[in-house]
Enzyme design. Sequence first.
Site, PDB file in Angstrom:
ATOM      1  N   THR A 120       0.059  -3.248  20.337  1.00 26.05           N
ATOM      2  CA  THR A 120       0.878  -2.204  19.695  1.00 26.05           C
ATOM      3  C   THR A 120       0.533  -0.857  20.314  1.00 26.05           C
ATOM      4  O   THR A 120      -0.614  -0.408  20.240  1.00 26.05           O
ATOM      5  CB  THR A 120       0.593  -2.162  18.186  1.00 26.05           C
ATOM      6  OG1 THR A 120       0.862  -3.458  17.674  1.00 26.05           O
ATOM      7  CG2 THR A 120       1.471  -1.141  17.482  1.00 26.05           C
ATOM      8  N   GLU A 154      -1.564 -11.995  10.414  1.00 28.93           N
ATOM      9  CA  GLU A 154      -2.784 -12.788  10.342  1.00 28.93           C
ATOM     10  C   GLU A 154      -2.617 -13.818   9.226  1.00 28.93           C
ATOM     11  O   GLU A 154      -2.055 -13.525   8.181  1.00 28.93           O
ATOM     12  CB  GLU A 154      -3.988 -11.886  10.077  1.00 28.93           C
ATOM     13  CG  GLU A 154      -4.281 -11.012  11.271  1.00 28.93           C
ATOM     14  CD  GLU A 154      -5.549 -10.185  11.111  1.00 28.93           C
ATOM     15  OE1 GLU A 154      -6.385 -10.533  10.262  1.00 28.93           O
ATOM     16  OE2 GLU A 154      -5.688  -9.199  11.839  1.00 28.93           O
ATOM     17  N   CYS A 279      -3.685  -3.358  11.277  1.00 24.91           N
ATOM     18  CA  CYS A 279      -2.398  -2.884  11.826  1.00 24.91           C
ATOM     19  C   CYS A 279      -1.783  -1.746  11.012  1.00 24.91           C
ATOM     20  O   CYS A 279      -1.646  -0.628  11.520  1.00 24.91           O
ATOM     21  CB  CYS A 279      -1.424  -4.048  11.901  1.00 24.91           C
ATOM     22  SG  CYS A 279      -2.081  -5.411  12.862  1.00 24.91           S
ATOM     23  N   LYS A 282      -3.602   1.809  10.733  1.00 29.03           N
ATOM     24  CA  LYS A 282      -3.697   2.416  12.064  1.00 29.03           C
ATOM     25  C   LYS A 282      -2.309   2.762  12.608  1.00 29.03           C
ATOM     26  O   LYS A 282      -2.096   3.857  13.132  1.00 29.03           O
ATOM     27  CB  LYS A 282      -4.408   1.402  12.972  1.00 29.03           C
ATOM     28  CG  LYS A 282      -4.289   1.639  14.452  1.00 29.03           C
ATOM     29  CD  LYS A 282      -5.109   0.618  15.216  1.00 29.03           C
ATOM     30  CE  LYS A 282      -4.417  -0.696  15.439  1.00 29.03           C
ATOM     31  NZ  LYS A 282      -3.458  -0.758  16.525  1.00 29.03           N
ATOM     32  N   ARG A 346     -11.063  -5.893   8.112  1.00 32.54           N
ATOM     33  CA  ARG A 346     -10.832  -4.541   8.646  1.00 32.54           C
ATOM     34  C   ARG A 346      -9.899  -3.755   7.720  1.00 32.54           C
ATOM     35  O   ARG A 346      -8.842  -4.241   7.346  1.00 32.54           O
ATOM     36  CB  ARG A 346     -10.256  -4.628  10.064  1.00 32.54           C
ATOM     37  CG  ARG A 346     -11.323  -5.017  11.078  1.00 32.54           C
ATOM     38  CD  ARG A 346     -10.754  -5.193  12.452  1.00 32.54           C
ATOM     39  NE  ARG A 346      -9.913  -6.386  12.536  1.00 32.54           N
ATOM     40  CZ  ARG A 346      -9.201  -6.715  13.623  1.00 32.54           C
ATOM     41  NH1 ARG A 346      -9.226  -5.951  14.685  1.00 32.54           N
ATOM     42  NH2 ARG A 346      -8.477  -7.814  13.628  1.00 32.54           N
TER      43      ARG A 346
HETATM   44  C1  UGA Z   1       1.321  -6.873   9.989  1.00 30.02           C
HETATM   45  C2  UGA Z   1       2.834  -7.154  10.116  1.00 30.02           C
HETATM   46  O1  UGA Z   1       3.297  -7.826   8.937  1.00 30.02           O
HETATM   47  C3  UGA Z   1       3.118  -8.027  11.346  1.00 30.02           C
HETATM   48  O2  UGA Z   1       4.524  -8.198  11.500  1.00 30.02           O
HETATM   49  C4  UGA Z   1       2.552  -7.316  12.585  1.00 30.02           C
HETATM   50  O3  UGA Z   1       2.740  -8.099  13.756  1.00 30.02           O
HETATM   51  C5  UGA Z   1       1.068  -7.081  12.400  1.00 30.02           C
HETATM   52  O4  UGA Z   1       0.865  -6.268  11.218  1.00 30.02           O
HETATM   53  C6  UGA Z   1       0.544  -6.384  13.627  1.00 30.02           C
HETATM   54  O5  UGA Z   1       0.995  -5.267  13.908  1.00 30.02           O
HETATM   55  O6  UGA Z   1      -0.236  -6.987  14.403  1.00 30.02           O
HETATM   56  P1  UGA Z   1      -0.782  -8.215   9.033  1.00 30.02           P
HETATM   57  O7  UGA Z   1      -1.519  -6.916   9.166  1.00 30.02           O
HETATM   58  O8  UGA Z   1      -1.406  -9.456   9.566  1.00 30.02           O
HETATM   59  O9  UGA Z   1       0.665  -8.101   9.752  1.00 30.02           O
HETATM   60  O10 UGA Z   1      -0.561  -8.469   7.480  1.00 30.02           O
HETATM   61  P2  UGA Z   1       0.626  -8.355   6.403  1.00 30.02           P
HETATM   62  O11 UGA Z   1       0.957  -9.706   5.922  1.00 30.02           O
HETATM   63  O12 UGA Z   1       1.735  -7.535   6.908  1.00 30.02           O
HETATM   64  O13 UGA Z   1      -0.130  -7.587   5.214  1.00 30.02           O
HETATM   65  C7  UGA Z   1      -0.658  -6.274   5.406  1.00 30.02           C
HETATM   66  C8  UGA Z   1      -1.241  -5.742   4.127  1.00 30.02           C
HETATM   67  O14 UGA Z   1      -0.229  -5.429   3.185  1.00 30.02           O
HETATM   68  C9  UGA Z   1      -2.208  -6.671   3.398  1.00 30.02           C
HETATM   69  O15 UGA Z   1      -3.311  -5.928   2.950  1.00 30.02           O
HETATM   70  C10 UGA Z   1      -1.393  -7.195   2.229  1.00 30.02           C
HETATM   71  O16 UGA Z   1      -2.178  -7.581   1.137  1.00 30.02           O
HETATM   72  C11 UGA Z   1      -0.535  -5.996   1.916  1.00 30.02           C
HETATM   73  N1  UGA Z   1       0.745  -6.297   1.221  1.00 30.02           N
HETATM   74  C12 UGA Z   1       1.683  -7.046   1.841  1.00 30.02           C
HETATM   75  C13 UGA Z   1       0.968  -5.777  -0.046  1.00 30.02           C
HETATM   76  O17 UGA Z   1       0.121  -5.073  -0.628  1.00 30.02           O
HETATM   77  N2  UGA Z   1       2.168  -6.042  -0.665  1.00 30.02           N
HETATM   78  C14 UGA Z   1       3.128  -6.786  -0.064  1.00 30.02           C
HETATM   79  O18 UGA Z   1       4.202  -6.980  -0.684  1.00 30.02           O
HETATM   80  C15 UGA Z   1       2.882  -7.303   1.205  1.00 30.02           C
END
Ligand code: UGA
Length: 484
Positions: A120, A154, A279, A282, A346
């Site tokens: 990214t 993830e 992600c 940041k 993280r």
């Molecule tokens: C995120 C994006 O969803 C991916 O599409 C992207 O490729 C990735 O970043 C990246 O840039 O590499 P990720 O960080 O693995 O993926 O996790 P998410 O499933 O998006 O969750 C992120 C955070 O949001 C978590 O702490 C989760 O608990 C929180 N979350 C998610 C909420 O609090 N509410 C929600 O409704 C959804």
Amino acid sequence: MRIAVIGSGYVGLVSAVCFSEIGHEVISVDNDSAKIAALERGEVPIHERFLPELLQRHLGGRLRFSSSIAQAVQESDAVFITVGTPQSETGEADLSFVEAVAYEIASAIHSPKLVIEKSTVPVSTCESLRKTLLLNGAPSGLFSVASNPEFLREGTAVTDFLYPDRIVVGADDQFSVALLQAIYQPLTSGDYYTQSHAIPHPGQFHGKAPLILTTAKSAELIKHASNAFLAMKISFINAVANISEAVGADIQQVCAGIGSDSRIGPKFLNAGIGYGGSCFPKDVRAFHAVAAQCGYDFGLLGEVTRINDEQRRRFVKRVRSALWTLRGKRLGVLGLAFKDGTDDIRESPAIGIIEALLKEGAHVRVYDPAAVPNAKKALSSDRLSYADDSYDAADACDALLILTEWKEFASLDLPRLKRLLKYPIVIDGRNLYEPSRMASAGIIYHSIGRATGVPDHLSEIVQPTEMELPVTARDFASGAASAS
Ligand code: UGA
């Protein structure tokens, strides 16, 4: 196709293994020789579903590991850069790892190559990458650069790679377009999905992966804007949850009503303790910095971050008001990872909250199905201990907190939990239970954006207003749950 993937972190390793899975010859490179040695032995350094199986399937066949960028570049047609782009002190993305890798790639280009940025990165990085390759000796007629951002989450990274909502190819010349189309052909044609060994899709899938062709700059913007939009959705719903709490509405009902509008959709509307991970925090800051560099004040992104940070502080305040004081209290905690399905801590809201509770003098006994080894490296306190399971964490505690949305935390044996807890109090930062169900089990249940669940026989000692106090100026000033 012969592919080199430079960087064997989350994105790099999953991409390398999945490129092998769809039929390519892959060399995965990392400068951490211990990591490479472990991967060569078939050991997976991260908790990621299907990764161990796929590594076993392709190791020694289509998938090799190496510490040499030069060798990998020389033996490949396409070179993906998947090294980290951490946050610098000013909030911008630190591109020094990308630059360092570019120096090494440049001197190894002696035949036609496509160099693809998959990490990214801020918009226009492809341009800087091209200049850096040229300045460091790559012959201009022998290489192209392109952007192919990843959208892996993830915990579901392998299926996200193999069954993507879309593949974004940002390329400014025909050579790059043709090569990237060929790389993803097994997914865009649907051929991969007809194979008997294919990893199964977890839900519905339409048979072919759509590929969106854009310029390199558009692709770079798509990635930052997608993550910023998703983070904004979470902060938005958390802000609505705070209003819902103040007026005695139910955020789950509100979300059902909002999310059933097809223009909004139900996903990423789970209120909680805020987003974490490597992600969103940041990338929102980096995109904000990109906008500022372009002369645009994207203040909305600053608010997204502010609301997210506030959400952790509100939760700590909630724990404090449920227990009166925290010093000397024994708290059971379920969850360390920034979300379920991963061992990654993280920027985990759980870690920030645990640190704040320890700072206020509480004793914390924590359980997480995957993230304990990582937490042991990050947290240290003689008032912190690790439990063997959820019930062990709850045993003799003044209250139980739920901080990560692991599925197993949503199906606890409530009568057993109540027997184990010193006081029947659960404070859930992920809204995993119906308040009425907890109350029927005799447990006082606090959650996010909903009324407190109170068992009938305790209604006299728990007044709803006691719980729904807004965060005060004092809480902001003390920064009780500072970002981890
Ligand atoms: C995120 C994006 O969803 C991916 O599409 C992207 O490729 C990735 O970043 C990246 O840039 O590499 P990720 O960080 O693995 O993926 O996790 P998410 O499933 O998006 O969750 C992120 C955070 O949001 C978590 O702490 C989760 O608990 C929180 N979350 C998610 C909420 O609090 N509410 C929600 O409704 C959804």
